[in-house]
Design an enzyme around this catalytic site. Structure first.
Site, PDB file in Angstrom:
ATOM      1  N   HIS A  22     -28.049 -51.690  42.931  1.00  0.00           N
ATOM      2  CA  HIS A  22     -27.517 -51.064  41.728  1.00  0.00           C
ATOM      3  C   HIS A  22     -26.402 -50.125  42.153  1.00  0.00           C
ATOM      4  CE1 HIS A  22     -27.793 -50.274  37.479  1.00  0.00           C
ATOM      5  NE2 HIS A  22     -27.796 -48.974  37.681  1.00  0.00           N
ATOM      6  N   LYS A 167     -25.142 -51.163  28.941  1.00  0.00           N
ATOM      7  CA  LYS A 167     -24.390 -49.991  29.358  1.00  0.00           C
ATOM      8  C   LYS A 167     -23.692 -50.318  30.661  1.00  0.00           C
ATOM      9  CE  LYS A 167     -25.870 -45.757  30.908  1.00  0.00           C
ATOM     10  NZ  LYS A 167     -26.645 -44.500  30.833  1.00  0.00           N
ATOM     11  N   LYS A 169     -21.398 -49.012  33.910  1.00  0.00           N
ATOM     12  CA  LYS A 169     -20.967 -47.871  34.694  1.00  0.00           C
ATOM     13  C   LYS A 169     -19.466 -47.955  34.893  1.00  0.00           C
ATOM     14  CE  LYS A 169     -24.876 -45.780  35.565  1.00  0.00           C
ATOM     15  NZ  LYS A 169     -25.108 -44.379  35.146  1.00  0.00           N
ATOM     16  N   ASP A 198     -20.819 -45.545  30.724  1.00  0.00           N
ATOM     17  CA  ASP A 198     -21.180 -44.262  31.337  1.00  0.00           C
ATOM     18  C   ASP A 198     -20.179 -43.979  32.442  1.00  0.00           C
ATOM     19  OD1 ASP A 198     -22.298 -42.006  32.383  1.00  0.00           O
ATOM     20  OD2 ASP A 198     -24.212 -42.920  32.940  1.00  0.00           O
ATOM     21  N   GLU A 224     -20.510 -42.294  27.463  1.00  0.00           N
ATOM     22  CA  GLU A 224     -21.397 -41.285  28.045  1.00  0.00           C
ATOM     23  C   GLU A 224     -20.669 -40.452  29.089  1.00  0.00           C
ATOM     24  OE1 GLU A 224     -25.085 -42.960  29.321  1.00  0.00           O
ATOM     25  OE2 GLU A 224     -25.552 -41.288  30.654  1.00  0.00           O
ATOM     26  N   ASP A 249     -24.944 -36.387  29.113  1.00  0.00           N
ATOM     27  CA  ASP A 249     -25.985 -36.616  30.119  1.00  0.00           C
ATOM     28  C   ASP A 249     -25.944 -35.477  31.142  1.00  0.00           C
ATOM     29  OD1 ASP A 249     -27.931 -37.576  31.779  1.00  0.00           O
ATOM     30  OD2 ASP A 249     -26.847 -39.347  32.455  1.00  0.00           O
ATOM     31  N   LYS A 273     -33.756 -37.110  29.617  1.00  0.00           N
ATOM     32  CA  LYS A 273     -34.473 -37.593  30.803  1.00  0.00           C
ATOM     33  C   LYS A 273     -35.480 -36.525  31.208  1.00  0.00           C
ATOM     34  CE  LYS A 273     -30.353 -39.790  32.853  1.00  0.00           C
ATOM     35  NZ  LYS A 273     -29.276 -39.553  33.843  1.00  0.00           N
ATOM     36  N   GLU A 327     -32.959 -46.692  27.821  1.00  0.00           N
ATOM     37  CA  GLU A 327     -32.572 -47.541  28.959  1.00  0.00           C
ATOM     38  C   GLU A 327     -33.704 -47.469  29.984  1.00  0.00           C
ATOM     39  OE1 GLU A 327     -28.897 -45.702  30.210  1.00  0.00           O
ATOM     40  OE2 GLU A 327     -29.955 -44.094  31.249  1.00  0.00           O
TER      41      GLU A 327
HETATM   42 MG   LIG Z   1     -25.602 -41.100  32.688  1.00  0.00          MG
END
Ligand SMILES: [Mg+2]
Length: 373
Positions: A22, A167, A169, A198, A224, A249, A273, A327
């Protein structure tokens, strides 16, 4: 009532292999390190919590290694001998001994809630005020690879029926090239799936105001954290300039952050989170601020194993403002099942387990197999 006094705190670091590497803007991972914190009571109950960060200390400064030291050397002595249902008082006293280190505190907070709820033979969500939903939709996060690679992965996931939005990155490439890549993916997925991005705080205000309108125009649903977490003024300016919501975030860790973001109009959505906020109680407070301010929440991830995912899920299902789904796909990225009975993902999303505590049981054989030392 059995004896709720805490008589043992133990930590174990495991490295759980992942199905695929990832990638983030500046970091990547092929195994996820996780710190499990076990809180045992004299009544024979064990609660477990998870300390985890997305692949290393780049996100918030903590790592599983720092968390282990903080928990063993500084937080465990605060907990030992106390009743496990004194969670608010224990957490207050932990904060007196250790500043910041919210990821480590989350592991402790989760383990305490799990043990407390198991003593009551109740699910953790009961301690948080009760569940408002029994499942949450799960967005799939795509990596920072090329448009063709991530669009193919997205189409494959759509076929599975488990995910209806994605989503991406951003922030690893030059902004113009990154935007072109995302516009290309969004076009490939137009009318079949929602696309969110994001930026992980990689851009500044001007870069954001220059490049984000093209993403909104291409159909991206949400952006994001384009700018650094403490640049709330820029978040507000970008929120005001864009026709799509900006999600906070890195800017949102504490309930006080939530209040400031709400007051300044700096975020259209909150990424919640348990990890970055220091646990379930803080997330509950953030959810209440969000609900009062009319700001929808999204149950976000630090790539938790199923323990941390269950904690996030218990929290998300009690948050009155959880309206943008989740997510919570961490366990789906891992190549090994860490639970005796896996969490249930289907076309409704991730289902809230019904058992006591977090509602899940770690498989001790898996913990032994992936234990670091
Ligand atoms: Mg984030």
């Amino acid at each position: 009532m059995t004896d709720m006094r805490i008589d043992g705190v133990e930590t174990v670091i495991v490295d759980i292999p992942m199905r695929r590497a990832h990638r983030f803007a500046r970091a990547g991972m092929s195994a996820q390190p996780v710190l499990y914190v076990f809180v045992r009571t004299s009544g024979g109950v064990t609660g477990v919590g998870e300390g985890v960060v997305p692949g290393g200390p780049w996100w918030g400064g903590e790592s599983v290694e720092t968390m282990q030291v903080i928990v063993e050397k500084y937080l465990a002595p605060v907990m030992l001998g106390r009743r496990v249902d004194e969670v608010p008082a224990i957490l207050r006293d932990c904060a007196d001994v250790v500043a910041a280190n919210l990821f480590a505190k989350n592991a402790v907070d989760t383990a305490l809630h799990d043990a407390w709820a198991r003593h009551l033979d109740a699910p953790v969500h009961t301690l948080l005020g009760g569940a408002l939903r029994s499942s949450v939709p799960v967005t799939w996060a795509l990596g920072a690879e090329t448009a063709d690679v991530v669009a193919d992965e997205a189409l494959e996931k759509l076929d599975s029926g488990l995910h209806a939005s994605f989503k991406l990155k951003m922030g690893a490439l030059d902004p113009a090239a990154d935007v072109a890549r995302v516009v290309s993916v969004t076009e490939k997925l137009a009318s079949v799936a929602g696309v969110r991005v994001d930026i992980n705080a990689r851009w500044d205000r001007l870069t954001s105001l220059t490049h984000l309108p093209a993403l909104a125009e291409a159909g991206v649903e949400m952006v994001e954290q384009p700018v650094p977490g403490d640049d709330v003024d820029a978040m507000a300016a970008i929120s005001a300039a864009l026709p799509i919501p900006v999600m906070a975030d890195e800017s949102l860790r504490t309930p006080a952050d939530a209040l400031r973001l709400a007051r300044t109009g700096a975020a259209g959505i909150f990424a919640v989170k348990t990890t970055k906020s220091g646990g379930l109680r803080a997330c509950r407070a953030i959810g209440e601020v969000a609900a009062a301010a009319g700001i929808p929440c999204y149950a976000a991830t630090s790539i938790e194993s199923p323990i941390g995912t269950a904690a996030s899920l218990q929290t998300a299902c009690t948050n009155p403002a959880t309206a943008w789904g989740s997510e919570l796909f961490g366990p789906l990225l891992l190549a090994e099942e860490m639970l005796v009975e896996p969490l249930v993902y289907d076309t409704d999303g991730l289902h809230l387990p019904t058992g006591p505590g977090l509602g899940v049981e770690l498989d001790p054989a898996k913990v032994r197999a992936f234990r670091r030392s």
